[in-house]
Each structure stands twice: as structure tokens, then as C-alpha cells.
Design an enzyme around this catalytic site. Sequence first.
Site, mmCIF file in Angstrom:
data_model
loop_
_atom_site.group_PDB
_atom_site.id
_atom_site.type_symbol
_atom_site.label_atom_id
_atom_site.label_comp_id
_atom_site.label_asym_id
_atom_site.label_seq_id
_atom_site.Cartn_x
_atom_site.Cartn_y
_atom_site.Cartn_z
ATOM 1 C CE1 TYR A 1 -70.441 14.186 -97.924
ATOM 2 C CE2 TYR A 1 -69.087 14.512 -95.978
ATOM 3 C CZ TYR A 1 -70.314 14.230 -96.555
ATOM 4 O OH TYR A 1 -71.408 14.005 -95.761
ATOM 5 C CG ASP B 1 -64.912 21.686 -96.066
ATOM 6 O OD1 ASP B 1 -64.629 21.709 -94.850
ATOM 7 O OD2 ASP B 1 -65.752 20.908 -96.561
ATOM 8 C CE LYS C 1 -65.221 14.940 -90.302
ATOM 9 N NZ LYS C 1 -65.193 15.071 -91.739
HETATM 10 C C1 LIG Z 1 -66.596 15.580 -92.429
HETATM 11 C C2 LIG Z 1 -66.554 16.671 -93.386
HETATM 12 C C3 LIG Z 1 -67.647 17.532 -93.584
HETATM 13 C C4 LIG Z 1 -68.980 17.304 -92.929
HETATM 14 O O1 LIG Z 1 -68.913 17.406 -91.528
HETATM 15 P P1 LIG Z 1 -70.082 16.719 -90.657
HETATM 16 O O2 LIG Z 1 -69.739 17.122 -89.260
HETATM 17 O O3 LIG Z 1 -69.965 15.245 -90.921
HETATM 18 O O4 LIG Z 1 -71.369 17.269 -91.129
HETATM 19 C C5 LIG Z 1 -67.499 18.600 -94.430
HETATM 20 N N1 LIG Z 1 -66.346 18.823 -95.074
HETATM 21 C C6 LIG Z 1 -65.271 18.014 -94.928
HETATM 22 C C7 LIG Z 1 -64.011 18.328 -95.644
HETATM 23 C C8 LIG Z 1 -65.350 16.907 -94.098
HETATM 24 O O5 LIG Z 1 -64.293 16.098 -93.980
#
Ligand SMILES: *Cc1c(COP(=O)(O)O)cnc(C)c1O
Length: 425
Positions: free
Chosen positions: A142, A237, A265
Site C-alpha cells: 500500500y 516506501d 507517520k
Molecule cells: C500509511 C502509508 C502510506 C500513506 O500515508 P498517509 O499519510 O495515510 O497518506 C503510504 N505508504 C505506506 C507504506 C503506508 O504505511
Amino acid sequence: MTRSEQLFERALRVIPGGVNSPVRAFRSVGGTPFFVTSADGAMLYTADGRQLIDFVCTWGPAILGHNHPAIKAAIATALENGTSFGTPNPYEVEIAELIVRFVPSIRKVRLCNSGTEATMSAIRLARGFTRRDKIIKFAGCYHGHSDSLLIKAGSGALTHGYPDSAGVPAAFARETIILPFNDPAAVAAAFAANPDQIAGIILEPYPANVGLILPEPGFLASLRTQCTAHGTLLIFDEVMTGFRLARGGVQELEGITPDLTTLGKIIGGGLPVGAFGGRADIMDCLAPLGPVYQAGTLSGNPLAMAAGIAALKLLEESNPYPRLNRLGREVQDALLAAARKKGLPLQVPQVGSMFAVFFTATPVRDYTTALTSDAALFGRFFHGCLDRGVYLPPSAYETAFLSTAHEGTAVARACQIMTDAIAAL
Ligand SMILES: *Cc1c(COP(=O)(O)O)cnc(C)c1O
């Protein structure tokens, strides 16, 4: 009716599904979500007067526990001076310097407002830099909800059964090649079939939005080698894993240097933030220096930067990672022991302060094996824990998180509760 049920009924009238992010709904586990009025340390306090041990940690950011006094104080200090200036502010420089110091591959970094913005911008940058259109992503990873990346995605997109969202033009989806994780030969085949067309490979180096999957030995190194050979950018990511498993993320743990990295995060200390960074020659393609446009009215917001700086400094000073890993092991051991006693097949992948619970006999190594988990059984386990005072992610395909505030009594109590919940299945 409980106060949470009353609030949810009102929410359903004015907010689609009653929630502002689908993962917060209880659709895959049944029931209605509870509302939280405050949080402190490892605990959530609900609108119904309940106290819950929190294993969601606001989906990752709260690695130091909720309501940390030093982060709160940093926000309060920044707040005294105004909430947004629309000009550069000193906090932006300080957090950028910290990120560049801690994350091995990042030489320059740009701040934005969410993980979704970070990954979306990193993909545009990879395309602009390489002058190619196609990207490779892995099933179950994701990367936020932008068009190119919401294809065979994990997290809420998987939980709610829409791994391919409506509203993503087929023409966009065609530019995204979806491959199975942990399969270097599939990557080689995609390169062979699309010569000089692949701008970047994006991945969660430890996929954590389809439960938790760990890379098999050599997989990440093979991606690095193949990307270099084909002039394709490797994009880690680390929105979830950055500063959660080590200050330098998975790239530090695994000794792999991506070209670009996305963060979010934890680096916001609980406020909305995202960032992407990497090689200076690539980052300098961004406006105003280069032709790739990216912007944000509230990017580098002083409150978010102050909270993030406080969090990163606390992580540097306290180096909680070895302790968090012991805590993660403790939870894994307790869950596996309970399942053995009950005679239930269970997989509990764990790394540092992250773990996932798969009710399956099949070791989980990719999207397909993750889906072998018994989601209905997970739902019963989830509610068994919730009734007894432990809040796990409300989906069979999410990762659970620990914080430094879980050390001691919270984790011991939670292990007992999860053990009881498994015994009662
Ligand atoms: C949470 C997450 C996102 C998206 O971040 P948001 O702040 O919710 O837009 C993208 N990549 C990873 C791996 C994530 O865990």
C-alpha cells in the site's frame, strides 16, 4: 445505545461510512467503531468510559506512546508563535537536517502533508527524472491512495475488497505493473518485456499493509541490482517503517541504498506530515530547480515540524529499538504459545515493534499467502480482545504496533488478554 453508537449514527448521516479513513470502520470484523476522546501512553480512553490497551498506535506514528510530554511541549512552544506562515520557517531546515543525517540514502528531502503525497510525488519525480512512464509495484503493498498506486493495494483497499479502486482510469492502471513480492524472476521478466520503459520500482521493503511480510534473503538486493542495470529508480516506501525499526529505516537494517525514499507517520510526531528524499541529482529535478512540479500550502507546517523534530530527537537520545524488539518478541511468543495450546494454526510475523496475526498454517510470503488467513476467525479474535480491553487493528490484513509506552504492565496484561481470547475461540 452507547455514546459511541450515538456518535456513529450521527457520523453516518454526514460522513460517508461514518469515517474519514476506511480502515477505521469495523466492516471486516463486524460491529461499529468506538470513538476515542483521549489517549495517553499505551492507552485509549473511549467515549463510553472504557480504557483500552492500544496496538494500533494511530496506525504507526505513536512509537513513543500517545500524548508524549516532550512532543506536546514542542507543539505548545511552536503554537505560541503562529500556526502557518506561507514562507520558509526554521523548523523545516532542522527536520530536513535530521532526516538527512539519519536516513542513509537521503541527501535532500522535501516535506509534504501525508504519506500519500510523498509517494505520489516520488513517482512523478521518478517519471520526470527517467523520462519513462511505467512503474512496478508489488501486490499487497500500500502506497497511499493516488491513482497510479491504488492497484492491488493492501490496507483498507484490501480489507474492504476493492484492491482496484473505481475511478482510476484504465489508462493510468496500464502504466503500473503489478508483481508478486519475493519473486526476483518476475521482476526480471517485467524488465525484459518493457525495455527502457520502467521509471521506478516502488515497494514497502517490509510490506506492512497486508499484515506483515518479510523479504526473503537476497530479494531486496536483487531489486537494487536490477534497477541499477536498467536505469530504473528504486523507491523504498518507508512511510511505515521509517524510524519505526531503526532511525535509518529498513535501508539501514538491510544495507540497501534506494534512490528515493518516502517517509511519513512517525516523522510528524502525531501531526499530519509526509516527506520524500534521496539522491541530490534526482531531488534537484523538483521545482523550482527543475521541471517536476510539486507544492503544498501547508507543507513544512511549523506545528507538524516541531512535533516531528521532538519525536526524532527522542528516538535518537533513547534508542528504543532493541527494547521494542524484545517487546515484539514477547507478544509473538505469547500468541504462538496460546495457539499451540489451543491447537490452532497461527503465523505471527514480527520485526521490532511490528507484528501481524494470520490464522493460517501457510507461512506468509506474499499477497496470495496472506489471503489464506481465516478472516472470520480473526474477527472473533479481534472482538475477544476488544471485549477484554485490547485494541488490535480492525482487519485481518493489518500490522499491529507497539510503543515504548507498552513496556512493563501494558504488554504483560495485553499478552494475558490475547492468550485468553485465543483460548476462548
Ligand atoms: C500509511 C502509508 C502510506 C500513506 O500515508 P498517509 O499519510 O495515510 O497518506 C503510504 N505508504 C505506506 C507504506 C503506508 O504505511
